[in-house]
Design a protein around this motif. Structure first.
Motif, PDB file in Angstrom:
ATOM      1  N   UNK A  62       0.826  -1.208   0.000  1.00 41.81           N
ATOM      2  CA  UNK A  62       0.000   0.000   0.000  1.00 41.81           C
ATOM      3  C   UNK A  62       0.849   1.242   0.000  1.00 41.81           C
ATOM      4  N   UNK A  63       0.218   2.384  -0.280  1.00 43.45           N
ATOM      5  CA  UNK A  63       0.944   3.628  -0.311  1.00 43.45           C
ATOM      6  C   UNK A  63       1.264   4.127   1.079  1.00 43.45           C
ATOM      7  N   UNK A  64       2.239   5.019   1.160  1.00 44.61           N
ATOM      8  CA  UNK A  64       2.626   5.598   2.430  1.00 44.61           C
ATOM      9  C   UNK A  64       1.724   6.770   2.781  1.00 44.61           C
ATOM     10  N   UNK A  65       2.017   7.442   3.887  1.00 40.33           N
ATOM     11  CA  UNK A  65       1.219   8.595   4.281  1.00 40.33           C
ATOM     12  C   UNK A  65       1.415   9.759   3.314  1.00 40.33           C
ATOM     13  N   UNK A  66       0.506  10.713   3.358  1.00 40.39           N
ATOM     14  CA  UNK A  66       0.615  11.884   2.495  1.00 40.39           C
ATOM     15  C   UNK A  66       1.920  12.619   2.774  1.00 40.39           C
ATOM     16  N   UNK A  67       2.451  13.272   1.730  1.00 37.18           N
ATOM     17  CA  UNK A  67       3.718  13.975   1.877  1.00 37.18           C
ATOM     18  C   UNK A  67       3.610  15.076   2.928  1.00 37.18           C
ATOM     19  N   UNK A  68       4.591  15.125   3.794  1.00 35.80           N
ATOM     20  CA  UNK A  68       4.676  16.169   4.805  1.00 35.80           C
ATOM     21  C   UNK A  68       6.066  16.761   4.748  1.00 35.80           C
ATOM     22  N   UNK A  69       6.134  18.086   4.689  1.00 36.02           N
ATOM     23  CA  UNK A  69       7.422  18.763   4.628  1.00 36.02           C
ATOM     24  C   UNK A  69       7.922  19.026   6.047  1.00 36.02           C
ATOM     25  N   UNK A 121      20.605   4.241 -11.564  1.00 40.99           N
ATOM     26  CA  UNK A 121      20.094   5.016 -10.431  1.00 40.99           C
ATOM     27  C   UNK A 121      18.578   4.909 -10.328  1.00 40.99           C
ATOM     28  N   UNK A 122      17.897   4.951 -11.455  1.00 39.31           N
ATOM     29  CA  UNK A 122      16.441   4.815 -11.441  1.00 39.31           C
ATOM     30  C   UNK A 122      16.035   3.472 -10.830  1.00 39.31           C
ATOM     31  N   UNK A 123      16.842   2.451 -11.099  1.00 38.41           N
ATOM     32  CA  UNK A 123      16.557   1.142 -10.507  1.00 38.41           C
ATOM     33  C   UNK A 123      16.630   1.156  -8.985  1.00 38.41           C
ATOM     34  N   UNK A 124      17.475   2.050  -8.434  1.00 42.26           N
ATOM     35  CA  UNK A 124      17.586   2.151  -6.972  1.00 42.26           C
ATOM     36  C   UNK A 124      16.341   2.778  -6.350  1.00 42.26           C
ATOM     37  N   UNK A 125      15.818   3.820  -7.009  1.00 40.24           N
ATOM     38  CA  UNK A 125      14.751   4.607  -6.380  1.00 40.24           C
ATOM     39  C   UNK A 125      13.353   4.240  -6.864  1.00 40.24           C
ATOM     40  N   UNK A 126      13.252   3.525  -7.968  1.00 43.47           N
ATOM     41  CA  UNK A 126      11.950   3.208  -8.537  1.00 43.47           C
ATOM     42  C   UNK A 126      11.030   2.422  -7.599  1.00 43.47           C
ATOM     43  N   UNK A 127      11.524   1.406  -6.892  1.00 48.68           N
ATOM     44  CA  UNK A 127      10.611   0.659  -6.019  1.00 48.68           C
ATOM     45  C   UNK A 127       9.943   1.532  -4.963  1.00 48.68           C
ATOM     46  N   UNK A 128      10.701   2.446  -4.359  1.00 51.18           N
ATOM     47  CA  UNK A 128      10.122   3.335  -3.360  1.00 51.18           C
ATOM     48  C   UNK A 128       9.121   4.303  -3.986  1.00 51.18           C
ATOM     49  N   UNK A 129       9.488   4.878  -5.121  1.00 51.99           N
ATOM     50  CA  UNK A 129       8.588   5.812  -5.790  1.00 51.99           C
ATOM     51  C   UNK A 129       7.284   5.131  -6.188  1.00 51.99           C
ATOM     52  N   UNK A 130       7.392   3.936  -6.736  1.00 54.56           N
ATOM     53  CA  UNK A 130       6.205   3.214  -7.188  1.00 54.56           C
ATOM     54  C   UNK A 130       5.301   2.827  -6.018  1.00 54.56           C
ATOM     55  N   UNK A 131       5.903   2.596  -4.850  1.00 57.90           N
ATOM     56  CA  UNK A 131       5.132   2.202  -3.665  1.00 57.90           C
ATOM     57  C   UNK A 131       4.662   3.394  -2.852  1.00 57.90           C
ATOM     58  N   UNK A 133       6.607   5.650  -1.360  1.00 57.98           N
ATOM     59  CA  UNK A 133       7.465   5.775  -0.189  1.00 57.98           C
ATOM     60  C   UNK A 133       8.577   6.803  -0.427  1.00 57.98           C
ATOM     61  N   UNK A 134       9.128   7.287   0.664  1.00 52.74           N
ATOM     62  CA  UNK A 134      10.270   8.198   0.627  1.00 52.74           C
ATOM     63  C   UNK A 134      11.494   7.439   0.124  1.00 52.74           C
ATOM     64  N   UNK A 135      12.216   8.025  -0.833  1.00 52.63           N
ATOM     65  CA  UNK A 135      13.425   7.371  -1.360  1.00 52.63           C
ATOM     66  C   UNK A 135      14.629   7.563  -0.450  1.00 52.63           C
ATOM     67  N   UNK A 136      14.489   8.421   0.572  1.00 47.68           N
ATOM     68  CA  UNK A 136      15.634   8.765   1.405  1.00 47.68           C
ATOM     69  C   UNK A 136      16.439   9.907   0.844  1.00 47.68           C
ATOM     70  N   UNK A 137      15.963  10.500  -0.254  1.00 53.39           N
ATOM     71  CA  UNK A 137      16.651  11.616  -0.908  1.00 53.39           C
ATOM     72  C   UNK A 137      15.672  12.774  -1.079  1.00 53.39           C
ATOM     73  N   UNK A 138      16.155  13.981  -0.872  1.00 49.58           N
ATOM     74  CA  UNK A 138      15.332  15.173  -1.057  1.00 49.58           C
ATOM     75  C   UNK A 138      15.586  15.860  -2.388  1.00 49.58           C
TER      76      UNK A 138
END
Length: 415
Positions: A62-69, A121-131, A133-138
């Motif tokens: 499932x998706x993560x919580x709404x984006x919070x800055x 690089x896209x392979x590193x961050x794609x799973x988090x983006x698709x789910x 989730x935060x990629x750990x990068x701003x």
């Protein structure tokens, strides 16, 4: 918004990725080889470096919580960039422009040069983006075609102009409105990457080489010409030479460019297709003339005055590496402030003096001249109005087009 589907690279796209990793822009540059320290990251503001393996596997239920800055409470920003893309102190222990940002704003920067190739690089961050989730990068820096995909998928956050006053005011006109991000709503360029013609004056017998037609047809250059193994650069320049616009070409136009280059291959005019490994052959004169990346030429000219470049009358190709804030990033405002920092003229000049690619910041010439007058006068770093007007970008491709075009190009270059 494009529907997400797991990427399945065609054989041609996989081959293109391997070319980039082995000898393209993903490979170590000449300057990298001279100055490589083996360090993957440096810490700015007292924060430990981000390791490339420090992100947990994506949870797909499932998706993560709404984006919070969290910028107001967490004075930090995590920035992933390409290698050799940041100014480094003489002792190679710090990044001066990042340190200046931290000193001025109190925002600590966790900076890592962990991007070696766009697809990797896209392979590193794609799973988090698709789910979701935060990629750990701003903040991330990716080439225009990948930036276009991330934006299209809805995986980049729209930027707040109120946090980007210098960026909005100082962005060079030639980078203001790419077809994949009109008006720069989601991205700002880190640097421009021109593809031009380069030649060794000694190897050409003192003759200038100023067009793709010369590269492909001049019998005096037979067997001493190279073109880049990056499709958008070599095909783009050939389209321009044929009077076609790389921003709006058709399938027939593309096939015509392939056929044009194939004719030169068949008559052995072209010695080989290369990544940035053409530099050694060009310096020695084994390659007399070639399609080249401007950043390489700036570095080669420092050691060899016979290395010259030309902007074809038909125009040249330019791509860009671009800053994006990924979806779910925790520190969006801090990331926007960091983007804006690099559009302040003294900071932009300091960065341009180090990385030697096209600076996308208008009005930086006076500041760069204070550092190095020759760089300020170099159109490969600061294009004048005439040169900028001749720049062309390769249009965005659909997934189907990219697969088809890469397959044809791979066959052409024997990949």
């Amino acid at each position: 918004m494009e529907q997400y589907e797991p990427d399945r690279l065609s054989a041609a796209q996989t081959a293109a990725t391997r070319r980039s990793l082995s000898n393209g822009r993903g490979a170590l540059s000449r300057r990298s080889l001279l100055r490589a320290t083996g360090a993957g990251a440096l810490t700015i503001g007292g924060v430990a470096g981000l390791g490339a393996c420090g992100i947990p596997p994506a949870k797909r239920e499932g998706g993560g919580p709404a984006s919070t800055d969290h910028s107001a409470k967490e004075k930090r920003v995590v920035f992933s960039n390409w290698t050799e893309y940041m100014d480094v102190s003489e002792d190679e222990k710090s990044y001066p422009t990042l340190e200046a940002f931290t000193k001025r704003t109190g925002i600590q920067v966790k900076y890592t040069a962990d991007i070696n190739d766009n697809v990797e690089f896209f392979g590193k961050i794609q799973p988090q983006l698709a789910a979701g989730q935060d990629t750990g990068r701003d903040l991330i820096c990716v080439t225009d075609w990948l930036a276009a995909r991330i934006i299209r998928l809805g995986w980049a956050q729209k930027l707040d102009p109120s946090n980007l006053p210098h960026a909005f005011a100082n962005l060079s006109q030639q980078f203001r409105s790419p077809d994949w991000d009109p008006g720069r709503a989601y991205s700002y360029p880190w640097t421009g990457i021109p593809s031009v013609i380069a030649y060794n004056l000694k190897a050409t017998g003192g003759r200038k080489i100023e067009s793709v037609s010369q590269l492909l047809d001049d019998p005096d250059l037979k067997g001493r010409v190279s073109m880049l193994s990056e499709m958008r650069d070599s095909i783009g320049l050939t389209l321009l030479d044929m009077g076609k616009d790389p921003a709006s070409f058709t399938d027939d136009d593309y096939d015509g460019a392939v056929a044009r280059i194939q004719k030169a291959v068949d008559k052995k005019q072209i010695r080989r297709f290369t990544g940035n490994d053409y530099t050694a052959d060009l310096s020695k004169g084994d390659i007399a003339a070639c399609v080249a990346w401007a950043g390489d030429i700036v570095q080669l000219q420092a050691d060899n005055p016979d290395i010259q470049f030309a902007i074809p009358e038909s125009g040249y190709m330019i791509s860009s590496d671009n800053l994006l804030v990924p979806a779910k990033a925790r520190h969006k405002t801090n990331a926007e402030k960091l983007i804006d920092h690099y559009y302040e003229l003294p900071v932009a000049a300091q960065l341009a003096a180090y990385i030697n690619y096209v600076c996308p910041v208008e009005g930086v010439r006076t500041e760069l001249a204070k550092i190095d007058e020759s760089m300020a006068a170099n159109p490969l770093i600061l294009p004048d109005a005439e040169m900028a007007s001749k720049s062309h970008a390769f249009r965005s491709l659909s997934g189907e087009e990219e697969t088809a075009y890469e397959e044809k190009f791979a066959k052409l270059i024997g990949a």
